[in-house]
Design a protein around this motif. Sequence first.
Motif, PDB file in Angstrom:
ATOM      1  N   VAL A 252       0.854  -1.192   0.000  1.00  0.00           N
ATOM      2  CA  VAL A 252       0.000   0.000   0.000  1.00  0.00           C
ATOM      3  C   VAL A 252       0.888   1.240   0.000  1.00  0.00           C
ATOM      4  O   VAL A 252       1.449   1.615   1.041  1.00  0.00           O
ATOM      5  N   PRO A 253       1.012   1.928  -1.133  1.00  0.00           N
ATOM      6  CA  PRO A 253       1.851   3.136  -1.178  1.00  0.00           C
ATOM      7  C   PRO A 253       1.256   4.339  -0.456  1.00  0.00           C
ATOM      8  O   PRO A 253       2.002   5.159   0.086  1.00  0.00           O
ATOM      9  N   ASN A 254      -0.066   4.465  -0.454  1.00  0.00           N
ATOM     10  CA  ASN A 254      -0.715   5.642   0.119  1.00  0.00           C
ATOM     11  C   ASN A 254      -0.678   5.588   1.647  1.00  0.00           C
ATOM     12  O   ASN A 254      -1.141   4.614   2.255  1.00  0.00           O
ATOM     13  N   ASP A 255      -0.141   6.634   2.278  1.00  0.00           N
ATOM     14  CA  ASP A 255       0.048   6.649   3.733  1.00  0.00           C
ATOM     15  C   ASP A 255      -1.262   6.479   4.491  1.00  0.00           C
ATOM     16  O   ASP A 255      -1.347   5.729   5.467  1.00  0.00           O
ATOM     17  N   GLU A 256      -2.296   7.181   4.060  1.00  0.00           N
ATOM     18  CA  GLU A 256      -3.571   7.152   4.776  1.00  0.00           C
ATOM     19  C   GLU A 256      -4.241   5.788   4.659  1.00  0.00           C
ATOM     20  O   GLU A 256      -4.731   5.226   5.651  1.00  0.00           O
ATOM     21  N   LEU A 257      -4.266   5.246   3.425  1.00  0.00           N
ATOM     22  CA  LEU A 257      -4.850   3.922   3.221  1.00  0.00           C
ATOM     23  C   LEU A 257      -4.072   2.865   4.006  1.00  0.00           C
ATOM     24  O   LEU A 257      -4.658   1.977   4.638  1.00  0.00           O
ATOM     25  N   ARG A 258      -2.753   2.985   3.966  1.00  0.00           N
ATOM     26  CA  ARG A 258      -1.901   1.999   4.641  1.00  0.00           C
ATOM     27  C   ARG A 258      -2.119   2.024   6.150  1.00  0.00           C
ATOM     28  O   ARG A 258      -2.257   0.981   6.793  1.00  0.00           O
ATOM     29  N   LYS A 259      -2.172   3.217   6.716  1.00  0.00           N
ATOM     30  CA  LYS A 259      -2.367   3.338   8.166  1.00  0.00           C
ATOM     31  C   LYS A 259      -3.700   2.706   8.582  1.00  0.00           C
ATOM     32  O   LYS A 259      -3.759   1.923   9.540  1.00  0.00           O
ATOM     33  N   LYS A 260      -4.747   3.007   7.850  1.00  0.00           N
ATOM     34  CA  LYS A 260      -6.073   2.489   8.195  1.00  0.00           C
ATOM     35  C   LYS A 260      -6.126   0.969   8.067  1.00  0.00           C
ATOM     36  O   LYS A 260      -6.632   0.266   8.955  1.00  0.00           O
ATOM     37  N   PHE A 261      -5.576   0.438   6.976  1.00  0.00           N
ATOM     38  CA  PHE A 261      -5.641  -1.003   6.717  1.00  0.00           C
ATOM     39  C   PHE A 261      -4.712  -1.782   7.648  1.00  0.00           C
ATOM     40  O   PHE A 261      -5.113  -2.773   8.274  1.00  0.00           O
ATOM     41  N   TYR A 262      -3.472  -1.304   7.764  1.00  0.00           N
ATOM     42  CA  TYR A 262      -2.492  -2.072   8.528  1.00  0.00           C
ATOM     43  C   TYR A 262      -2.761  -2.020  10.036  1.00  0.00           C
ATOM     44  O   TYR A 262      -2.495  -2.991  10.747  1.00  0.00           O
ATOM     45  N   GLU A 263      -3.287  -0.919  10.510  1.00  0.00           N
ATOM     46  CA  GLU A 263      -3.648  -0.865  11.934  1.00  0.00           C
ATOM     47  C   GLU A 263      -4.783  -1.837  12.242  1.00  0.00           C
ATOM     48  O   GLU A 263      -4.797  -2.471  13.297  1.00  0.00           O
ATOM     49  N   TRP A 264      -5.735  -1.967  11.307  1.00  0.00           N
ATOM     50  CA  TRP A 264      -6.829  -2.921  11.503  1.00  0.00           C
ATOM     51  C   TRP A 264      -6.300  -4.355  11.474  1.00  0.00           C
ATOM     52  O   TRP A 264      -6.677  -5.185  12.312  1.00  0.00           O
ATOM     53  N   LEU A 265      -5.400  -4.649  10.514  1.00  0.00           N
ATOM     54  CA  LEU A 265      -4.792  -5.986  10.456  1.00  0.00           C
ATOM     55  C   LEU A 265      -4.038  -6.298  11.747  1.00  0.00           C
ATOM     56  O   LEU A 265      -4.166  -7.394  12.307  1.00  0.00           O
ATOM     57  N   GLU A 266      -3.269  -5.324  12.218  1.00  0.00           N
ATOM     58  CA  GLU A 266      -2.462  -5.523  13.423  1.00  0.00           C
ATOM     59  C   GLU A 266      -3.348  -5.737  14.651  1.00  0.00           C
ATOM     60  O   GLU A 266      -3.071  -6.601  15.492  1.00  0.00           O
ATOM     61  N   ALA A 267      -4.419  -4.969  14.747  1.00  0.00           N
ATOM     62  CA  ALA A 267      -5.315  -5.093  15.897  1.00  0.00           C
ATOM     63  C   ALA A 267      -5.933  -6.483  15.984  1.00  0.00           C
ATOM     64  O   ALA A 267      -6.225  -6.989  17.062  1.00  0.00           O
ATOM     65  N   ASN A 268      -6.122  -7.110  14.816  1.00  0.00           N
ATOM     66  CA  ASN A 268      -6.724  -8.441  14.766  1.00  0.00           C
ATOM     67  C   ASN A 268      -5.691  -9.553  14.573  1.00  0.00           C
ATOM     68  O   ASN A 268      -6.062 -10.703  14.341  1.00  0.00           O
ATOM     69  N   GLU A 269      -4.414  -9.192  14.671  1.00  0.00           N
ATOM     70  CA  GLU A 269      -3.301 -10.129  14.505  1.00  0.00           C
ATOM     71  C   GLU A 269      -3.387 -10.907  13.186  1.00  0.00           C
ATOM     72  O   GLU A 269      -3.024 -12.075  13.099  1.00  0.00           O
TER      73      GLU A 269
END
Length: 390
Positions: A252-269
């Motif tokens: 995900v190159p876009n900072d905003e999209l990446r932050k939203k997606f990756y934080e959700w992935l991380e929260a759910n392991e």
Amino acid sequence: MTKKYNFDEIISREGSGDYKNGALLRLFGRTDLIPMWVADMDWATPPFIVDALKKRMEHPIFGYTLTPRNMWTVVRKWIREHHQWDVPEEWMTYIPGIVKGIGMAINVFLKEDEKVIIQPPVYHPFRLTPEGNRREVVFNPLKELPNGSYAMDFDNLEQVCDEKCKMLILSNPHNPAGIVWDIETLQTLAHFCASRGILVISDEIHCDMVLTGHKHLPFAAVSEEAAQCSITFGAPSKTFNIAGIVSSYAIVPNDELRKKFYEWLEANELNEPTIFSPIATIAAFGQGEEWRQEMLQYVEENIKLVVDYCAQHLPKIKPLVPDASFLVWLDCRDMGLDHDALIDFFVNKARLALNDGEMFGPGGEGHMRMNVAAPRCVILKALEQLKEVY
């Protein structure tokens, strides 16, 4: 070139729990079929991957593990060398499968009343996954060309897209037709989606199996607009026959999209790979080029066999030569059979299990998808069984 690997070897999959054979009775009603449907290979997984897994299994503890530090370095190097796309490591994360990734992106980015655009005939989970997550799916069918291939229909895209369309799932290279999209097509799609706030999910799982001089273009690399409106999914699994070892990744190159997606992935392991996934990925991308080249050459020869055999013996079955992958799209419309009769012809008469074209959506009618990632004698036997009842 001296060949190092044996793709002619017939390996029984009995006892391995494989889906390709194990689901025949449930899905096709009989077990005496040559299975040419599920998109994995009947060749041995490369020995350097098997050896890497065996080495780890020598240690008797299979507890929690860290992702090896060099995994993303290896993945990044492979992408840069093969696709001339320099991907910073912070853009990348593990995901537990590409179809799962599509479902996750739908739930993270789309409201319940927002819609997903797909371009049929296309890989059927592109429809099933949004529908299963209670999102409406909008069809933007591909245009069939005189040579049997396809092009994107941007006039239709303009017509079917409304303000609720917020995601488009792109098959790049395309499955089932095996199309490698050109830069003008991808840039036009990127401009359309970026200007309307549509997120593009680019499934690029077949990108390392480009054939006959074609060149894969990562969607996010064709323009800055594409980079900023997209998420790319990839994996070594199709290329190196390790689909059972889930080894997918997102970019995900876009900072905003990446932050939203990756934080959700991380929260759910969901960003943490299983113990064997990094090992297989590092072995595949670190040692796999020679095997990949030999495999692609063998696939090209299998495709040529299908094309030549149909031309000589089965003229009403017209294979589309794919730009990428080991999947051959067969146009059977000249046989004049309706859907049920076509399935009966392949399954009950020719005793072959292929994917039914209608499952890929509008435009798939009268087609079948054949997997040719198997020893050549198996492909020839399948063609001979077709000839016997043709």
